[in-house]
Motif scaffolding. Structure first.
Motif, short mmCIF file in Angstrom:
data_model
loop_
_atom_site.label_atom_id
_atom_site.label_comp_id
_atom_site.label_asym_id
_atom_site.label_seq_id
_atom_site.Cartn_x
_atom_site.Cartn_y
_atom_site.Cartn_z
N ALA A 101 0.84 -1.21 0.00
CA ALA A 101 0.00 0.00 0.00
C ALA A 101 0.87 1.26 0.00
O ALA A 101 0.51 2.26 -0.62
CB ALA A 101 -0.94 0.00 1.21
N ASN A 120 -6.10 3.20 1.28
CA ASN A 120 -5.53 1.86 1.45
C ASN A 120 -4.26 1.93 2.29
O ASN A 120 -3.99 1.04 3.12
CB ASN A 120 -5.21 1.22 0.10
CG ASN A 120 -6.45 0.71 -0.59
OD1 ASN A 120 -7.51 0.58 0.03
ND2 ASN A 120 -6.35 0.44 -1.89
N ALA A 157 -11.23 3.12 3.91
CA ALA A 157 -10.79 2.38 2.73
C ALA A 157 -11.98 1.83 1.95
O ALA A 157 -11.99 1.85 0.71
CB ALA A 157 -9.85 1.24 3.15
N GLU A 213 -13.12 2.86 -1.86
CA GLU A 213 -13.29 1.85 -2.90
C GLU A 213 -14.54 2.11 -3.75
O GLU A 213 -14.58 1.78 -4.93
CB GLU A 213 -13.35 0.46 -2.26
CG GLU A 213 -13.10 -0.67 -3.25
CD GLU A 213 -13.00 -2.03 -2.57
OE1 GLU A 213 -13.00 -2.08 -1.32
OE2 GLU A 213 -12.95 -3.03 -3.30
#
Lengths: 213, 213
Positions: free
Chosen positions: A130, B126, B181, B185
Motif C-alpha cells: 500500500a 488503502n 478504505a 473503494e
C-alpha cells in the motif's frame, strides 16, 4: 514552445496516465523533461493495456507514471501547502515504515528470529504494498533534490532527471511489493521468502542508482 | 507469581488473541497489566466471533489485541534487535506517513484544493488502513514511554498502563480506517468525506488521551 502547446502537452500527459496527481497547476513552462516523460511513458502505458496485464498491474503502472508526472510537472506551489522540507520528511517516513515491515518479514520468513505468523506477515506485506502504491513519487517535488534546512536527504540529483531510470526502478519496486503481498496472502513461507528477496533487490536497485551512501 | 504461571498466562494470552506478535520472549515477570489485558481482551474477542462480524473486523480486532499483548508482554529484547529509539522512530514514521495520506484525502474530498481523483483517494485510504492494520502497538515497547537520546516522543505514560483506554481508541481507529478504505473503494466523494471525518475523530480521540500537546 507556445503556452497552448504546453497546455496540450500537460493535458495529453494526464490523459495518457489517467492518474496525474495534480498536486500543482502549471504556472510556468515545464522543462524539457515533460517531453522525455511522454516519450518514456507511452510504451509503458501501452504495455499495461495488453490482455496479459491485470487490473492491479495497470493501476500500479498508472500510479508510477502518475507519480512521475508529479515529479516533472508539479510546481513548488502544492495544493495543501506542503513545503520541500515536509515532502522530504513524508517520503522518508514512508521508507522508514516500510523498513520496519520488511524487518518483521525478514525475521519471520528468512532469519527465523521470530516465530512464523502468517497474519502478521500478511499485514506487513500489505502495508509495504500500500505504501509502494501510494504515489510517493509526488513527494519528489522541486526543491527536494538537496537538504532543506535541518532536513537531510540522501537522494541523488539524477532522481530528478533520469526519468527512464526512475521508471525502471519504480516499476520493479511496485511489481515486487505487489508480488510480496500476493505471496503473503497465500500464507506460504517459501513463497514469501522468495518474494521478500525480490523486494529487497528492488529496493537495492533504487538505492544503488539514486541514493547516496 | 511463579514462572510457570507466567508462562501459562503468556500462552493463554497468545492463544486467545491468536495473533500475539511475539516480538520478545518472557524473560522476566510481566506486570499485573498482563492480567488486565486478559480481562480486557476476552469480551472483545468474543464479540469478534459473532455472526455480524466480518472476517476483516475479526482480523482487525485480533491485530489490535495482538498489538496490545506486545505492549504488555514484550521485553526490551526484540527479535530483530530493534531498540527503543528505533521503535519510536518507526511508529512516528507510520503516523507521519498517514498524515500525508490524510492530507491528500482532505485536499480532494473536503477542501477541494486538489481535484477529486478516485484512484488517488483509494491509494491513500488503502495506505492508511494498511498502516492501521500493521500492528503498530508492537512499537510501544518498554523503554519508549519517554524520550530516548535525541529521539523525542509525545506519548503519555498512560498509553502503557491504561489498557482499556488503549483498546478503545485503537479499535475506534481500526474501524474508522477500515471504513475509510471501504468508502474510497466506492469512489463516492460524500462517503469518503464522511469516513474521513470519522477517521480524523478517531485520531483525535487517541491524541487527546495519550499524546502530549
Amino acid at each position: 514552445m507556445e503556452p497552448n502547446s504546453l497546455s496540450a502537452l500537460h493535458t495529453e500527459a494526464c490523459k495518457l496516465a489517467d492518474s496525474c496527481l495534480r498536486f500543482g497547476r502549471i504556472k510556468k513552462s515545464p522543462s524539457r523533461l515533460a517531453n522525455r516523460l511522454l516519450d518514456a511513458r507511452l510504451p509503458l502505458f501501452h504495455v499495461s493495456r495488453s490482455k496479459h496485464t491485470s487490473t492491479w498491474e495497470t493501476n500500479m503502472k498508472k500510479t508510477v507514471l502518475g507519480s512521475l508526472s508529479a515529479i516533472v510537472l508539479a510546481t513548488s506551489l502544492n495544493a495543501f501547502a506542503m513545503d520541500a522540507e515536509e515532502a522530504i520528511e513524508f517520503r522518508q517516513a514512508g521508507y522508514k515504515f516500510m523498513a520496519w515491515n520488511m524487518a518483521k518479514i525478514k525475521a519471520m520468513a528468512i532469519d527465523g528470529d521470530m516465530e512464523w505468523n502468517a497474519q502478521q506477515v500478511q499485514a506487513a506485506a500489505n502495508s509495504i504494498a500500500a505504501t509502494a502504491n501510494s504515489g510517493m513519487g509526488a513527494l519528489f517535488i522541486p526543491g527536494t533534490e538537496q537538504d532543506v534546512g535541518n532536513t537531510k536527504t540522501r537522494v541523488k540529483p539524477e532522481m530528478f532527471t533520469d526519468i527512464e531510470g526512475v521508471t525502471e526502478v519504480g516499476m520493479a519496486f511496485h511489481t515486487a511489493a505487489t508480488e510480496l503481498a500476493a505471496a503473503a496472502e497465500t500464507g506460504d513461507k517459501a513463497a514469501v521468502a522468495k518474494a521478500f528477496a525480490a523486494t529487497g533487490e528492488s529496493c537495492k536497485g533504487c538505492h544503488d542508482k539514486f541514493r547516496m551512501d
